[in-house]
Scaffold this motif. Structure first.
Motif, PDB file in Angstrom:
ATOM      1  N   GLU A   3      13.535 -20.415 -15.111  1.00  0.00           N
ATOM      2  CA  GLU A   3      13.957 -21.534 -14.762  1.00  0.00           C
ATOM      3  C   GLU A   3      15.558 -20.930 -15.128  1.00  0.00           C
ATOM      4  OE1 GLU A   3      17.074 -24.252 -14.113  1.00  0.00           O
ATOM      5  OE2 GLU A   3      16.503 -23.916 -16.672  1.00  0.00           O
ATOM      6  N   LEU A   4      16.966 -21.231 -14.927  1.00  0.00           N
ATOM      7  CA  LEU A   4      17.857 -20.051 -15.267  1.00  0.00           C
ATOM      8  C   LEU A   4      19.250 -20.935 -15.596  1.00  0.00           C
ATOM      9  CD1 LEU A   4      17.809 -17.338 -12.592  1.00  0.00           C
ATOM     10  CD2 LEU A   4      17.474 -17.095 -14.496  1.00  0.00           C
ATOM     11  N   VAL A   5      19.290 -22.219 -14.875  1.00  0.00           N
ATOM     12  CA  VAL A   5      20.587 -23.393 -14.757  1.00  0.00           C
ATOM     13  C   VAL A   5      20.470 -23.480 -16.225  1.00  0.00           C
ATOM     14  CG1 VAL A   5      20.907 -25.296 -14.013  1.00  0.00           C
ATOM     15  CG2 VAL A   5      20.394 -23.358 -12.163  1.00  0.00           C
ATOM     16  N   GLY A  21       0.834 -25.526 -16.346  1.00  0.00           N
ATOM     17  CA  GLY A  21       1.822 -24.525 -15.821  1.00  0.00           C
ATOM     18  C   GLY A  21       3.050 -24.106 -17.607  1.00  0.00           C
ATOM     19  N   VAL A  22       3.549 -23.801 -16.876  1.00  0.00           N
ATOM     20  CA  VAL A  22       4.479 -22.922 -17.667  1.00  0.00           C
ATOM     21  C   VAL A  22       6.035 -22.478 -17.445  1.00  0.00           C
ATOM     22  CG1 VAL A  22       5.272 -20.657 -18.577  1.00  0.00           C
ATOM     23  CG2 VAL A  22       2.979 -21.588 -18.636  1.00  0.00           C
ATOM     24  N   LEU A  23       6.938 -23.274 -18.172  1.00  0.00           N
ATOM     25  CA  LEU A  23       8.396 -23.395 -18.097  1.00  0.00           C
ATOM     26  C   LEU A  23       9.325 -22.121 -18.716  1.00  0.00           C
ATOM     27  CD1 LEU A  23      10.943 -23.797 -16.118  1.00  0.00           C
ATOM     28  CD2 LEU A  23      11.186 -25.869 -17.724  1.00  0.00           C
ATOM     29  N   VAL A  24       9.548 -21.464 -18.090  1.00  0.00           N
ATOM     30  CA  VAL A  24      10.564 -20.082 -18.614  1.00  0.00           C
ATOM     31  C   VAL A  24      11.733 -20.489 -18.755  1.00  0.00           C
ATOM     32  CG1 VAL A  24      10.948 -17.643 -19.091  1.00  0.00           C
ATOM     33  CG2 VAL A  24       8.636 -18.530 -18.153  1.00  0.00           C
ATOM     34  N   ALA A  25      12.476 -20.972 -19.500  1.00  0.00           N
ATOM     35  CA  ALA A  25      13.477 -21.844 -20.322  1.00  0.00           C
ATOM     36  C   ALA A  25      14.826 -19.374 -20.103  1.00  0.00           C
ATOM     37  CB  ALA A  25      14.052 -22.012 -20.200  1.00  0.00           C
ATOM     38  N   ALA A  26      15.606 -19.279 -18.915  1.00  0.00           N
ATOM     39  CA  ALA A  26      15.637 -17.333 -18.934  1.00  0.00           C
ATOM     40  C   ALA A  26      16.917 -17.804 -19.220  1.00  0.00           C
ATOM     41  CB  ALA A  26      15.125 -17.020 -18.124  1.00  0.00           C
ATOM     42  N   GLY A  27      17.019 -18.983 -19.234  1.00  0.00           N
ATOM     43  CA  GLY A  27      19.091 -18.716 -18.767  1.00  0.00           C
ATOM     44  C   GLY A  27      19.859 -20.539 -18.913  1.00  0.00           C
ATOM     45  N   GLN A  51       4.128 -26.092 -20.528  1.00  0.00           N
ATOM     46  CA  GLN A  51       4.693 -25.806 -21.632  1.00  0.00           C
ATOM     47  C   GLN A  51       6.202 -24.827 -21.133  1.00  0.00           C
ATOM     48  OE1 GLN A  51       2.528 -22.059 -22.596  1.00  0.00           O
ATOM     49  NE2 GLN A  51       0.125 -22.771 -22.069  1.00  0.00           N
ATOM     50  N   ILE A  52       7.132 -25.244 -22.260  1.00  0.00           N
ATOM     51  CA  ILE A  52       8.057 -24.913 -22.202  1.00  0.00           C
ATOM     52  C   ILE A  52       8.094 -23.577 -23.380  1.00  0.00           C
ATOM     53  CG2 ILE A  52      10.493 -24.384 -22.147  1.00  0.00           C
ATOM     54  CD1 ILE A  52      10.186 -27.609 -22.193  1.00  0.00           C
ATOM     55  N   THR A  53       8.807 -21.876 -22.649  1.00  0.00           N
ATOM     56  CA  THR A  53       9.111 -21.703 -23.329  1.00  0.00           C
ATOM     57  C   THR A  53      10.334 -20.568 -23.219  1.00  0.00           C
ATOM     58  OG1 THR A  53       7.871 -18.722 -24.474  1.00  0.00           O
ATOM     59  CG2 THR A  53       7.909 -19.751 -22.049  1.00  0.00           C
ATOM     60  N   THR A  54      10.555 -20.262 -24.157  1.00  0.00           N
ATOM     61  CA  THR A  54      12.958 -19.145 -23.881  1.00  0.00           C
ATOM     62  C   THR A  54      12.426 -17.454 -23.658  1.00  0.00           C
ATOM     63  OG1 THR A  54      12.714 -18.873 -25.954  1.00  0.00           O
ATOM     64  CG2 THR A  54      13.811 -21.056 -25.455  1.00  0.00           C
ATOM     65  N   PHE A  55      13.347 -17.644 -23.394  1.00  0.00           N
ATOM     66  CA  PHE A  55      13.057 -15.838 -22.951  1.00  0.00           C
ATOM     67  C   PHE A  55      14.704 -15.313 -22.749  1.00  0.00           C
ATOM     68  CE2 PHE A  55      13.801 -11.946 -19.721  1.00  0.00           C
ATOM     69  CZ  PHE A  55      12.295 -11.492 -20.204  1.00  0.00           C
ATOM     70  N   TYR A  56      15.029 -14.049 -23.784  1.00  0.00           N
ATOM     71  CA  TYR A  56      15.971 -13.420 -24.091  1.00  0.00           C
ATOM     72  C   TYR A  56      16.061 -11.953 -23.227  1.00  0.00           C
ATOM     73  CZ  TYR A  56      20.343 -11.882 -25.487  1.00  0.00           C
ATOM     74  OH  TYR A  56      21.904 -11.579 -26.019  1.00  0.00           O
ATOM     75  N   LEU A  57      17.126 -11.281 -22.513  1.00  0.00           N
ATOM     76  CA  LEU A  57      16.449 -10.134 -21.874  1.00  0.00           C
ATOM     77  C   LEU A  57      16.744  -9.348 -22.718  1.00  0.00           C
ATOM     78  CD1 LEU A  57      15.947  -9.107 -18.788  1.00  0.00           C
ATOM     79  CD2 LEU A  57      18.214  -9.076 -18.631  1.00  0.00           C
ATOM     80  N   LEU A  58      17.837  -9.223 -23.623  1.00  0.00           N
ATOM     81  CA  LEU A  58      17.911  -7.548 -23.978  1.00  0.00           C
ATOM     82  C   LEU A  58      17.413  -7.960 -25.504  1.00  0.00           C
ATOM     83  CD1 LEU A  58      22.187  -8.381 -23.493  1.00  0.00           C
ATOM     84  CD2 LEU A  58      20.827  -7.212 -22.679  1.00  0.00           C
ATOM     85  N   ALA A 123      27.309   3.599   2.821  1.00  0.00           N
ATOM     86  CA  ALA A 123      26.896   3.370   1.301  1.00  0.00           C
ATOM     87  C   ALA A 123      26.175   2.472   1.344  1.00  0.00           C
ATOM     88  CB  ALA A 123      28.170   3.267   0.373  1.00  0.00           C
ATOM     89  N   ASP A 124      24.649   2.117   0.350  1.00  0.00           N
ATOM     90  CA  ASP A 124      24.350   1.463  -0.652  1.00  0.00           C
ATOM     91  C   ASP A 124      25.115   0.385  -1.603  1.00  0.00           C
ATOM     92  OD1 ASP A 124      22.021   3.236   0.676  1.00  0.00           O
ATOM     93  OD2 ASP A 124      21.869   3.912  -1.240  1.00  0.00           O
ATOM     94  N   PRO A 125      24.475  -0.694  -1.181  1.00  0.00           N
ATOM     95  CA  PRO A 125      25.425  -1.589  -1.625  1.00  0.00           C
ATOM     96  C   PRO A 125      25.236  -1.931  -3.275  1.00  0.00           C
ATOM     97  CG  PRO A 125      23.641  -2.602  -0.836  1.00  0.00           C
ATOM     98  CD  PRO A 125      23.797  -1.459  -0.197  1.00  0.00           C
ATOM     99  N   VAL A 126      25.678  -2.536  -3.999  1.00  0.00           N
ATOM    100  CA  VAL A 126      25.535  -2.618  -5.532  1.00  0.00           C
ATOM    101  C   VAL A 126      25.083  -3.935  -5.884  1.00  0.00           C
ATOM    102  CG1 VAL A 126      25.760  -2.344  -8.088  1.00  0.00           C
ATOM    103  CG2 VAL A 126      26.516  -0.751  -6.369  1.00  0.00           C
ATOM    104  N   THR A 127      24.331  -4.960  -5.634  1.00  0.00           N
ATOM    105  CA  THR A 127      24.488  -5.946  -6.345  1.00  0.00           C
ATOM    106  C   THR A 127      24.491  -6.778  -6.995  1.00  0.00           C
ATOM    107  OG1 THR A 127      21.868  -5.822  -4.368  1.00  0.00           O
ATOM    108  CG2 THR A 127      22.600  -8.110  -5.377  1.00  0.00           C
ATOM    109  N   VAL A 128      25.713  -7.272  -6.893  1.00  0.00           N
ATOM    110  CA  VAL A 128      25.396  -7.978  -8.420  1.00  0.00           C
ATOM    111  C   VAL A 128      25.923  -9.083  -7.921  1.00  0.00           C
ATOM    112  CG1 VAL A 128      28.005  -8.788  -9.799  1.00  0.00           C
ATOM    113  CG2 VAL A 128      27.727  -5.850  -8.151  1.00  0.00           C
ATOM    114  N   PRO A 129      24.930 -10.035  -9.416  1.00  0.00           N
ATOM    115  CA  PRO A 129      24.705 -12.066  -9.266  1.00  0.00           C
ATOM    116  C   PRO A 129      25.847 -12.562  -9.775  1.00  0.00           C
ATOM    117  CG  PRO A 129      23.461 -10.707 -10.726  1.00  0.00           C
ATOM    118  CD  PRO A 129      23.978  -9.829 -10.301  1.00  0.00           C
ATOM    119  N   VAL A 130      26.379 -13.261  -8.933  1.00  0.00           N
ATOM    120  CA  VAL A 130      27.188 -13.873  -9.408  1.00  0.00           C
ATOM    121  C   VAL A 130      27.151 -14.809 -10.508  1.00  0.00           C
ATOM    122  CG1 VAL A 130      28.896 -16.150  -9.216  1.00  0.00           C
ATOM    123  CG2 VAL A 130      28.255 -14.975  -7.534  1.00  0.00           C
ATOM    124  N   THR A 131      28.016 -14.710 -11.706  1.00  0.00           N
ATOM    125  CA  THR A 131      27.163 -15.388 -13.164  1.00  0.00           C
ATOM    126  C   THR A 131      28.379 -16.794 -13.371  1.00  0.00           C
ATOM    127  OG1 THR A 131      29.521 -14.022 -14.131  1.00  0.00           O
ATOM    128  CG2 THR A 131      27.175 -13.209 -14.265  1.00  0.00           C
TER     129      THR A 131
END
Length: 144
Positions: A3-5, A21-27, A51-58, A123-131
């Motif tokens: 879940e990112l929202v 079930g496991v819910l990963v709070a990633a954002g 379960q709810i678990t957190t995740f920080y990409l970096l 040219a190959d596109p670079v995908t940029v997610p909207v942040t």
């Protein structure tokens, strides 16, 4: 489930988890806090051991390349659906930022950026997610 929202979306996502079930709070792009109603954390009715678990990409930048490669391969094979609801090119960046902010798309918005350094016409596109930053200032200059 990843879940990112955050906010009410995270609470709703937790509510649909099955037993074990496991819910990963990633954002937390919404910027809203989470408020679980009374009973949401009960384990009755086949809702035990959720379960709810957190995740920080970096925090795991060493393994990040391998993880993203794995996720990309799953997506390419059709085994993982990233739920992209709007995909458009760079010239539509304002739209790509406005649609999710207005809650008019039921998924992610992605823009494709064509690399200027390519000599081929396809040219190959670079995908940029909207942040979240893009949602606050859709007219900003971006670098990909």
């Amino acid at each position: 489930m990843v879940e990112l929202v955050g906010g009410a979306h995270l609470v709703t996502a937790h509510g649909v988890l099955a037993a074990n079930g496991v819910l990963v709070a990633a954002g937390h792009i919404s910027g809203d806090g989470e408020r679980f109603p009374y009973g949401a954390l009960f384990g009755n009715g086949h809702r035990h051991n959720r379960q709810i678990t957190t995740f920080y990409l970096l925090d795991d930048s060493v393994g990040l390349s391998a993880d993203l490669t794995w996720l990309s391969a799953l997506t390419a094979r059709g085994e993982l659906d990233p739920q992209v609801a709007l995909r458009t090119d760079w010239t539509q960046v304002a739209r790509a930022a406005a649609e999710p902010a207005g809650r008019r798309v039921p998924g992610k918005a992605v823009i494709d950026v064509r690399r200027a350094d390519r000599t081929t016409s396809a040219a190959d596109p670079v995908t940029v997610p909207v942040t979240r930053k893009a949602l606050r200032d859709p007219g900003q200059e971006w670098a990909a």
